[in-house]
Design a protein around this motif. Structure first.
Motif, PDB file in Angstrom:
ATOM      1  N   MET A  65       0.847  -1.205   0.000  1.00 25.58           N
ATOM      2  CA  MET A  65       0.000   0.000   0.000  1.00 25.58           C
ATOM      3  C   MET A  65       0.880   1.252   0.000  1.00 25.58           C
ATOM      4  O   MET A  65       1.793   1.382   0.818  1.00 25.58           O
ATOM      5  CB  MET A  65      -0.919   0.020   1.207  1.00 25.58           C
ATOM      6  N   PRO A  66       0.632   2.148  -0.940  1.00 22.36           N
ATOM      7  CA  PRO A  66       1.455   3.364  -0.972  1.00 22.36           C
ATOM      8  C   PRO A  66       1.152   4.262   0.222  1.00 22.36           C
ATOM      9  O   PRO A  66       0.060   4.195   0.783  1.00 22.36           O
ATOM     10  CB  PRO A  66       1.037   4.044  -2.275  1.00 22.36           C
ATOM     11  N   PRO A  67       2.099   5.098   0.603  1.00 20.75           N
ATOM     12  CA  PRO A  67       1.799   6.087   1.648  1.00 20.75           C
ATOM     13  C   PRO A  67       0.885   7.159   1.057  1.00 20.75           C
ATOM     14  O   PRO A  67       1.350   8.027   0.315  1.00 20.75           O
ATOM     15  CB  PRO A  67       3.171   6.633   2.033  1.00 20.75           C
ATOM     16  N   TRP A  68      -0.388   7.096   1.397  1.00 19.06           N
ATOM     17  CA  TRP A  68      -1.368   7.947   0.711  1.00 19.06           C
ATOM     18  C   TRP A  68      -1.217   9.418   1.048  1.00 19.06           C
ATOM     19  O   TRP A  68      -1.812  10.272   0.384  1.00 19.06           O
ATOM     20  CB  TRP A  68      -2.788   7.448   1.000  1.00 19.06           C
ATOM     21  N   GLU A  69      -0.424   9.728   2.037  1.00 17.87           N
ATOM     22  CA  GLU A  69      -0.199  11.146   2.333  1.00 17.87           C
ATOM     23  C   GLU A  69       0.511  11.831   1.159  1.00 17.87           C
ATOM     24  O   GLU A  69       0.488  13.047   1.027  1.00 17.87           O
ATOM     25  CB  GLU A  69       0.618  11.307   3.613  1.00 17.87           C
ATOM     26  N   GLN A  70       1.138  11.023   0.318  1.00 15.43           N
ATOM     27  CA  GLN A  70       1.814  11.598  -0.845  1.00 15.43           C
ATOM     28  C   GLN A  70       0.834  11.915  -1.980  1.00 15.43           C
ATOM     29  O   GLN A  70       1.187  12.528  -2.974  1.00 15.43           O
ATOM     30  CB  GLN A  70       2.894  10.629  -1.349  1.00 15.43           C
ATOM     31  N   HIS A  71      -0.377  11.398  -1.863  1.00 20.66           N
ATOM     32  CA  HIS A  71      -1.357  11.585  -2.947  1.00 20.66           C
ATOM     33  C   HIS A  71      -2.643  12.269  -2.480  1.00 20.66           C
ATOM     34  O   HIS A  71      -3.355  12.843  -3.278  1.00 20.66           O
ATOM     35  CB  HIS A  71      -1.729  10.224  -3.552  1.00 20.66           C
ATOM     36  N   LEU A  72      -2.946  12.141  -1.192  1.00 20.29           N
ATOM     37  CA  LEU A  72      -4.202  12.692  -0.683  1.00 20.29           C
ATOM     38  C   LEU A  72      -3.926  13.729   0.400  1.00 20.29           C
ATOM     39  O   LEU A  72      -2.884  13.676   1.068  1.00 20.29           O
ATOM     40  CB  LEU A  72      -5.069  11.570  -0.071  1.00 20.29           C
ATOM     41  N   THR A  73      -4.884  14.626   0.559  1.00 16.93           N
ATOM     42  CA  THR A  73      -4.761  15.588   1.661  1.00 16.93           C
ATOM     43  C   THR A  73      -5.223  14.921   2.957  1.00 16.93           C
ATOM     44  O   THR A  73      -5.837  13.844   2.925  1.00 16.93           O
ATOM     45  CB  THR A  73      -5.638  16.827   1.408  1.00 16.93           C
ATOM     46  N   VAL A  74      -4.967  15.586   4.066  1.00 13.40           N
ATOM     47  CA  VAL A  74      -5.410  15.059   5.368  1.00 13.40           C
ATOM     48  C   VAL A  74      -6.929  14.883   5.359  1.00 13.40           C
ATOM     49  O   VAL A  74      -7.466  13.859   5.781  1.00 13.40           O
ATOM     50  CB  VAL A  74      -4.981  16.015   6.504  1.00 13.40           C
ATOM     51  N   ASP A  75      -7.639  15.887   4.834  1.00  8.80           N
ATOM     52  CA  ASP A  75      -9.103  15.824   4.815  1.00  8.80           C
ATOM     53  C   ASP A  75      -9.590  14.650   3.986  1.00  8.80           C
ATOM     54  O   ASP A  75     -10.544  13.958   4.346  1.00  8.80           O
ATOM     55  CB  ASP A  75      -9.670  17.130   4.242  1.00  8.80           C
ATOM     56  N   GLU A  76      -8.927  14.441   2.860  1.00 10.82           N
ATOM     57  CA  GLU A  76      -9.349  13.325   1.995  1.00 10.82           C
ATOM     58  C   GLU A  76      -9.136  11.982   2.685  1.00 10.82           C
ATOM     59  O   GLU A  76      -9.952  11.067   2.561  1.00 10.82           O
ATOM     60  CB  GLU A  76      -8.564  13.371   0.672  1.00 10.82           C
ATOM     61  N   ILE A  77      -8.047  11.871   3.425  1.00 11.78           N
ATOM     62  CA  ILE A  77      -7.794  10.600   4.140  1.00 11.78           C
ATOM     63  C   ILE A  77      -8.886  10.355   5.187  1.00 11.78           C
ATOM     64  O   ILE A  77      -9.445   9.270   5.287  1.00 11.78           O
ATOM     65  CB  ILE A  77      -6.394  10.595   4.793  1.00 11.78           C
ATOM     66  N   TRP A  78      -9.228  11.411   5.942  1.00 11.13           N
ATOM     67  CA  TRP A  78     -10.288  11.252   6.957  1.00 11.13           C
ATOM     68  C   TRP A  78     -11.603  10.826   6.300  1.00 11.13           C
ATOM     69  O   TRP A  78     -12.330   9.986   6.822  1.00 11.13           O
ATOM     70  CB  TRP A  78     -10.510  12.559   7.720  1.00 11.13           C
ATOM     71  N   LYS A  79     -11.898  11.436   5.144  1.00 17.58           N
ATOM     72  CA  LYS A  79     -13.180  11.136   4.494  1.00 17.58           C
ATOM     73  C   LYS A  79     -13.211   9.695   3.979  1.00 17.58           C
ATOM     74  O   LYS A  79     -14.219   8.994   4.101  1.00 17.58           O
ATOM     75  CB  LYS A  79     -13.425  12.105   3.333  1.00 17.58           C
ATOM     76  N   VAL A  80     -12.086   9.257   3.409  1.00 20.32           N
ATOM     77  CA  VAL A  80     -12.098   7.909   2.852  1.00 20.32           C
ATOM     78  C   VAL A  80     -12.162   6.866   3.976  1.00 20.32           C
ATOM     79  O   VAL A  80     -12.824   5.823   3.838  1.00 20.32           O
ATOM     80  CB  VAL A  80     -10.883   7.684   1.912  1.00 20.32           C
ATOM     81  N   VAL A  81     -11.540   7.167   5.092  1.00 24.59           N
ATOM     82  CA  VAL A  81     -11.613   6.250   6.239  1.00 24.59           C
ATOM     83  C   VAL A  81     -13.068   6.147   6.703  1.00 24.59           C
ATOM     84  O   VAL A  81     -13.591   5.065   6.978  1.00 24.59           O
ATOM     85  CB  VAL A  81     -10.705   6.747   7.386  1.00 24.59           C
ATOM     86  N   MET A  82     -13.723   7.311   6.746  1.00 24.38           N
ATOM     87  CA  MET A  82     -15.112   7.323   7.199  1.00 24.38           C
ATOM     88  C   MET A  82     -16.005   6.539   6.244  1.00 24.38           C
ATOM     89  O   MET A  82     -16.912   5.810   6.676  1.00 24.38           O
ATOM     90  CB  MET A  82     -15.596   8.769   7.305  1.00 24.38           C
ATOM     91  N   PHE A  83     -15.710   6.667   4.954  1.00 25.01           N
ATOM     92  CA  PHE A  83     -16.484   5.915   3.961  1.00 25.01           C
ATOM     93  C   PHE A  83     -16.320   4.401   4.173  1.00 25.01           C
ATOM     94  O   PHE A  83     -17.294   3.644   4.061  1.00 25.01           O
ATOM     95  CB  PHE A  83     -16.027   6.297   2.546  1.00 25.01           C
ATOM     96  N   GLU A  84     -15.111   3.994   4.479  1.00 25.10           N
ATOM     97  CA  GLU A  84     -14.865   2.557   4.675  1.00 25.10           C
ATOM     98  C   GLU A  84     -15.729   2.014   5.822  1.00 25.10           C
ATOM     99  O   GLU A  84     -16.301   0.924   5.730  1.00 25.10           O
ATOM    100  CB  GLU A  84     -13.379   2.297   4.962  1.00 25.10           C
ATOM    101  N   TYR A  85     -15.825   2.771   6.897  1.00 26.07           N
ATOM    102  CA  TYR A  85     -16.662   2.322   8.015  1.00 26.07           C
ATOM    103  C   TYR A  85     -18.144   2.337   7.613  1.00 26.07           C
ATOM    104  O   TYR A  85     -18.900   1.448   7.955  1.00 26.07           O
ATOM    105  CB  TYR A  85     -16.421   3.190   9.254  1.00 26.07           C
TER     106      TYR A  85
END
Lengths: 654, 321
Positions: B290-310
């Protein structure tokens, strides 16, 4: 008044006065330490360490405010004056880590573990003595009273030799700390300075009380003096428990430090240093663990004596002793998983990182081994009880149902020990299609495991109820109703347990944790209501025949030895896990371990050291048993006592 | 066994129930045979039950159970059977009898059996030893840590997050306040199918044009997921994406109760941000691409995608309040 000071009454009065005086003297260290305990943000008793004092004096002409630096507690988040030096920043040099040509950590590990084994044993056995001596005191049957008294004496006799060894091992442990980890031990001593003095004084008090308790046994065997003697066991156990709590505060501080700032500087509140996030869970868990361990060791001693007995009387006595010790040990084993659960919950609450390292990450496989050991303990207990049914007339009524109990126990254990992180080859991983198995993966999580262990515990309780009924049939009028109620109660508790375990997958984790309450409630209800109801039913009962003490299959005695070995191994394992969870910290997030051994051992190496510790302990405890047997040879068991069908007869003198 | 399928969602209980039924059937057969005076000797009954359990675990359960787990189950079931056959003295004597008869050689048949045993057992042990010394070309067993412990803090896009206390800023109620209970009530049903509770209600359907607040953020997280993550983790978040089988191990299955359902949201945030390369030492062997997504996504985007997974899996992030 004249009567009080004359003759026997006078002696009693003097004895009471003496006991109170002794109690007051023993508690003196606590009173001495009280100002420090109640000090809140005040400096520790004795003031700041000399280096801090010197630093403050060197500041010279600076204003008063500049002298008192305020620090923030890393756990309580309160502020307090900095009165301690920062935690040393160690380096991998001989100054901080002097060493032999051997791994210092392993040396310390062995010294620590051996001290703990003996410490646990000598703290647990006096509690047993207290219970058994009181049982003898309140017993209306004079023969039984004598037997209980003899048993309590046998117990304390074993622990006395072990007590000396505990002290010797404690000395070895301190020397190991001082010589191999001087910087770390120096820091810990600077934080716990007042507590360490209290600890030492309490140890003196414990020794004094123990010797008076043991050597005064024959002198204080009747009337009021006997009650005084029994009361001394209470004093003895209070001191022992406080001792353990103090020692626990050190490991609690190392795992979850409090009372210091981020640099590890002491902020003057000794209560904060003692009362860390994990102190109380550790205290409860260790008390129960010690008791279970102590019961196991005494049961193993009895089993050893049973197997080497030369005549039926001896066999009968040690069969009985083994049963009592096993029953006491298991009584504390049953709540132990719940205490462990609370401890883990507090660990997670304290640091998610620590919790995951323990149960989901690096040390997860050790927890699977632990679960296996817990399973062995319960299975062995059940097995012993089923064997014990064989020495009762009427016990065979229950033995035919053993296979169903075995099924519940095995399924519960299989679920309980299914690993979340499965060991497999890459080929197996590929064949499985992912890290999680769709069927077994669900057994790997807490909801199922709670169900598994509760099923095992409830079955063990049912086995105990069987055992109590072994040679008796309830004769109360409501016996039929009672039996139906009892069976229904257990069935409902099992169904509730299974349902809650399944339902746990469909709700949030924090609610799921709460669900353990109805599961535990069901199990504890089985324990308390089931046992109480059974005893009530047996108040009026028809005896089918006597208990044939000594006529138990030797397999049962091997089960007792296995029980004790499993206790010992599990204790070593859990000590290792608890210590390893700090990873590369001496004091978590405060003082880093920069020795060359600040890594986590492989599971195999860890298991080997644990096995060595277990072996070493059992070799030395065999020596203690041998010494106990030497003393016993002075008081042979009368050979004229009848054997089968009678209860064992104790020796008459000490 | 294609006529009796393992039903998804019920497989764990199904396995236990099937084993329980089998044991019950064995007990009934044995009881009937005993009544008819043709009872199976305890020795063979014990051996038979044990073999049955091993065969059941090996051939009935699919996907195959790794050997280490079967070994554990085999040992525990052997212990259970020992407890059963030696639970009472009579049962133990009955169980031992065939073995002792063979060792004593009480008849010609038993003597020949003893001879066979004396030849076969050493040969079997020798064969086992020989096999264990043979060079193996299989990849070694890996004791992989699936959930390595996260650090106390993590730095993403220059900002430090304390994982113990940080909260997902998008897990909010209508008033914009952090509200786990509010958001938990709006996830999909966790039962089979994972359906939305009310597809016509913007409070439950993130793709409703009127969706606001939490559900809108879930939709945004979903868009990020399908643009970046679903190639590996799959449309159904079950780790069976288009590229999944290019990797070993295949990507994490979020629908399994043992993955994100066991973790705090901050753990997933850290894991997504740092990727396989950011795993700590204890995660060895890392085995994660798994790539380090901080290199491709913003902090907000990471939080949102995590929330979507749940939201999509119907699980709730672990909390300790």
């Amino acid at each position: 008044m004249g009567r009080l000071t004359s003759g026997r009454a006078g002696k009693k009065f003097l004895a009471v006065t003496g006991l109170f005086a002794m109690g007051a003297m023993l508690l003196l260290p606590i009173f001495v330490a009280l100002p420090a305990l109640a000090g809140g943000g005040a400096p520790a008793a004795g003031g700041p360490p000399p280096d801090v004092v010197a630093a403050q004096e060197a500041e010279g002409a600076e204003g008063e405010e500049a002298k008192v630096e305020i620090g923030r507690d890393v756990y309580y988040k309160t502020e307090g004056p900095v009165v301690g030096a920062p935690a040393p920043k160690t380096q991998d040099t001989a100054e901080f880590y002097p060493r032999y040509n051997f791994e210092s950590r392993v040396l310390l590990w062995v010294a620590n573990q051996q001290h703990l084994y003996y410490g646990s044993f000598v703290l647990a056995v006096p509690i047993f003595c207290m219970c058994i001596e009181f049982a003898g005191l309140v017993s209306k049957d004079k023969e039984m009273a004598k037997k209980y008294d003899q048993l309590a004496y046998d117990f304390i006799k074993i622990s006395l030799t072990a007590y000396s060894l505990t002290a010797i091992l404690g000395g070895i442990l301190i020397f190991t700390f001082l010589t191999l980890y001087p910087a770390f031990f120096g820091y810990l001593s600077s934080i716990f300075r007042p507590v360490m003095h209290i600890y030492a004084l309490m140890f003196v008090a414990e020794s004094g009380t123990l010797y008076i308790y043991y050597y005064g046994w024959d002198k204080m065997k009747e009337g009021m003096l006997k009650w005084l003697h029994a009361s001394m066991s209470v004093v003895l156990n209070v001191i022992g428990t406080v001792l353990m709590f103090l020692a626990n505060s050190w490991i609690g501080f190392m795992m979850s430090p409090a009372g210091v700032d981020e640099q590890g500087r002491y902020l003057g509140n000794i209560w904060h240093v003692l009362h860390t996030a994990l102190w109380n869970p550790l205290n409860v868990h260790r008390i129960l663990g010690n008791m279970a361990f102590g019961g196991g060791v005494v049961a193993a001693y009895a089993a050893y004596r049973f197997l080497s007995a030369k005549n039926d009387e001896e066999r009968a006595h040690y069969d009985w002793m083994g049963y009592i010790a096993m029953a006491l040990g298991v009584a504390f084993l049953i709540p132990l998983p719940f205490a462990g659960y609370w401890l883990m919950r507090e660990v997670y609450a304290y640091r998610q990182q620590m919790g995951i390292t323990l149960m989901g990450g690096l040390l997860a496989w050790l927890f699977i081994i632990q679960a296996t050991m817990i399973g062995i303990l319960f299975l062995t207990t059940n097995y012993y009880l089923w064997q014990a049914l064989g020495r009762m007339t009427g016990g065979e009524r229950f033995q035919r149902y053993i296979k169903y109990f075995v099924f519940i126990l095995v399924v519960g254990l299989l679920v309980f020990i299914t690993p979340h992180t499965i060991v497999m080859t890459p080929a197996e991983l590929k064949a499985m299609g992912g890290q999680q198995h769709p069927v077994l993966g669900n057994y790997g999580v807490m909801s199922a495991k709670n169900g598994g262990i509760n099923a095992i515990i409830m079955t063990t309780i049912a086995s105990f109820i069987w055992y109590q009924r072994g040679n008796r049939v309830p004769a109360v009028k409501w016996a039929k109703f009672g039996n139906i109620f009892l069976i229904t109660f257990f069935v409902v508790a099992h169904l509730n347990n299974i349902w809650v375990a399944c339902y746990g997958y469909f709700i949030p984790a924090n609610v799921r944790i709460g669900l353990s309450v109805p599961q535990v409630a069901g199990t504890l209800s089985c324990l308390f209501i089931g046992s109480a109801l059974n005893l009530a039913m047996l108040k009026q009962s028809r005896e089918l025949g006597p208990i044939r003490w000594g006529q138990i299959a030797p397999r049962s005695q091997y089960a007792l030895i296995m029980l004790a070995t499993a206790f010992t191994w599990m204790m070593g394992l859990m000590g290792y896990i608890r210590s390893s969870v700090r990873l590369f910290w001496h004091v978590n997030e405060i003082m880093r371990d920069n020795s060359p051994w600040a890594y986590t051992h492989t599971i195999g190496f860890g298991a080997n050291v644990i096995s060595f510790n277990v072996l070493f302990f059992w070799i030395t405890i065999m020596f203690v048993f041998w010494l106990g047997a030497l003393g016993a040879k002075k008081a042979p068991v009368p050979a004229t006592q009848p054997v089968p069908g009678t209860a064992p007869q104790p020796a008459t003198g000490h | 066994m294609t006529w009796l399928k393992l039903v998804e969602g019920y497989m764990p209980m199904q396995m236990i129930s099937e084993l329980a039924c089998s044991i019950l059937v064995f007990a009934l057969i044995n009881w009937s045979l005993n009544r008819a005076g043709m009872g199976i000797p305890k020795f063979w009954a014990g051996v038979g039950v044990w073999i049955y359990i091993q065969l059941y675990l090996k051939y009935r359960i699919y996907p195959p159970i790794p050997f280490s787990v079967r070994a554990i189950y085999g040992t525990v079931s052997a212990c259970g059977i020992f407890m059963w056959v030696s639970g009472s003295e009579d049962a133990w004597q009955e169980f031992k009898r065939p073995v002792i008869n063979v060792m004593d050689g009480i008849s010609g048949f038993h003597k020949s059996m003893r001879t066979v045993a004396l030849i076969v057992i050493p040969l079997a042990l020798g064969g086992f030893a020989y096999n264990s010394f043979l060079p193996s070309f299989e990849e070694p067993i890996e004791l992989r840590t699936v959930h390595p412990a996260p650090p106390a803090t993590t730095k993403v896009h220059g900002k430090t997050f304390v994982l113990q206390v940080v909260e997902n800023p998008y897990r909010v109620n209508n008033e914009g306040k952090y509200d786990q209970a509010y958001t938990d009530a709006r996830i999909v049903e966790q039962a089979m199918g994972r359906l939305m509770k009310d597809v016509n209600d913007p409070n439950y359907n993130p793709w409703d044009p009127n969706a606001e607040g939490y559900t809108k953020y879930v939709r945004e997280g979903g868009e990020i997921f399908f643009q970046n993550c679903h190639f590996c983790h799959g449309d159904n978040l079950n780790g069976r994406g288009l590229w999944a089988y290019a990797f070993n191990p295949i990507p994490a299955n979020f629908t399994d109760a043992g993955t994100i359902a066991q973790l705090q949201e901050t753990f997933v945030f850290w894991r997504v941000s740092k990727g396989g390369i950011g795993l700590p030492g204890e995660g060895f062997p890392w085995a994660s691409v798994m790539p380090p997504w901080e290199q491709h996504l913003t902090v907000d985007e990471i939080w949102k995608v995590v929330m979507f997974e749940y939201w999509h899996t119907g699980y709730y992030p672990r909390t300790w309040d």
